[in-house]
Design an enzyme around this catalytic site. Sequence first.
Site, PDB file in Angstrom:
ATOM      1  CB  SER A  98      -0.923  -0.002   1.226  1.00  8.77           C
ATOM      2  OG  SER A  98      -1.699  -1.187   1.268  1.00  8.77           O
ATOM      3  CG  ASN A  99       3.216   2.553   3.316  1.00  4.83           C
ATOM      4  OD1 ASN A  99       3.162   3.695   3.725  1.00  4.83           O
ATOM      5  ND2 ASN A  99       2.706   1.530   3.991  1.00  4.83           N
ATOM      6  CE  LYS A 103       1.450  -5.069   6.571  1.00  5.25           C
ATOM      7  NZ  LYS A 103       1.836  -4.070   5.555  1.00  5.25           N
TER       8      LYS A 103
END
Length: 377
Positions: free
Chosen positions: A108-109, A234
């Site tokens: 996402s980053n 995660k």
Amino acid sequence: MAPHNDAPSPSGSFTSGFNRIPFRPSASSALLTAHLASGEPDSPLSSSFGSASAASEFHMTRPLVPGVYVPTMCFFEEGTEDVDTDTIARHAVRLARAGVTGLATQGSNGEAVHLTHSERKLVTATTRKALNGSGFSHMPIIVGCGAQSTREAIQLCRDAWEAGGDYALVLPPSYYASLFAPASQTIMEYFTAVADASPIPIIIYNFPGAVNGMDMSSDMIIQLSQHHNIVGVKLTCGNTGKLNRVAAATRKMTKNYDAKNPEFLVLAGSADFTIQSLVAGGHGILAGLANISPKACIQTIELYNQGKVAQAQDMQDIVAQGDWTAIQGGVVGVKAGLQAWMGYGGYARSPLPKPSAEQTKKWKEGFRDLVVLEKSL
């Protein structure tokens, strides 16, 4: 970085009756690989993959061990929004020199949803080459490979391997969730098929905020952990009870469990519950805040592991407050923080907005205590 919630898994279609589903590889998954065609022309770096020396360097054995993993940012050139490989390389080396355990691209980053397949390969290959060239060839790279179709997810896993990735981080599909089979059968078949066909091991990515609220239960994750090519999870859901159940079950299923080299790695998906995840049996974090404060994230874990719980808690307090700024600002805010405090970062790719002067000031101040701590380490 995006908000996570601490609610338990819902009792709806993604968990209800799950234990009635036997775990078995999909009979058709092996056939998928025979029909996959190349999705896009090769990356500009693809020609460098051909030599035996390059292949051996790109595809060393790099085990997943407990620690701090960083989902890196993708940087773009101002004006053109072309991928800025120089900054990507410098950032990767900065994180490696700070002592992180591994990096992740295409998360996402990393704005994976804004990149083409060839750009994804370029970012991962750039990161791998930067690490290798700076003495960090041992450091693993996790590559985001989630997709809405099984076919594309497998292709992304293949692309990740070709670009030098070691592990694939895979979100469940969600766009057509209302049409999925009951009791999570569709999700099970998806992960099984991708894991069967992927040339690199799979890490499950449970992030309800990114998949229309879908929250995989501990039962699902534990059962999927038995697949030989699924090696970790995660958990960005923030559910430490779920994390505890998964960590305990996978530990008990492992013969001769080695805490320093677990067969199934359980990672918190955010830095603001680092200590809580360690108490629950987790092995570390894969957290976007470490783009700004890798040393603080590392030190929080080291202090806890040394039994210095009060000191670890003091550091966790600062980390958690900084992470709240990252959660509120998302990738736009983290980049603004990098730009303000580290002198690089730039903007996210459109259509994400450029922050206003007021937002930039707010986010800079939100990271202040964290940056002061980071610079003291």
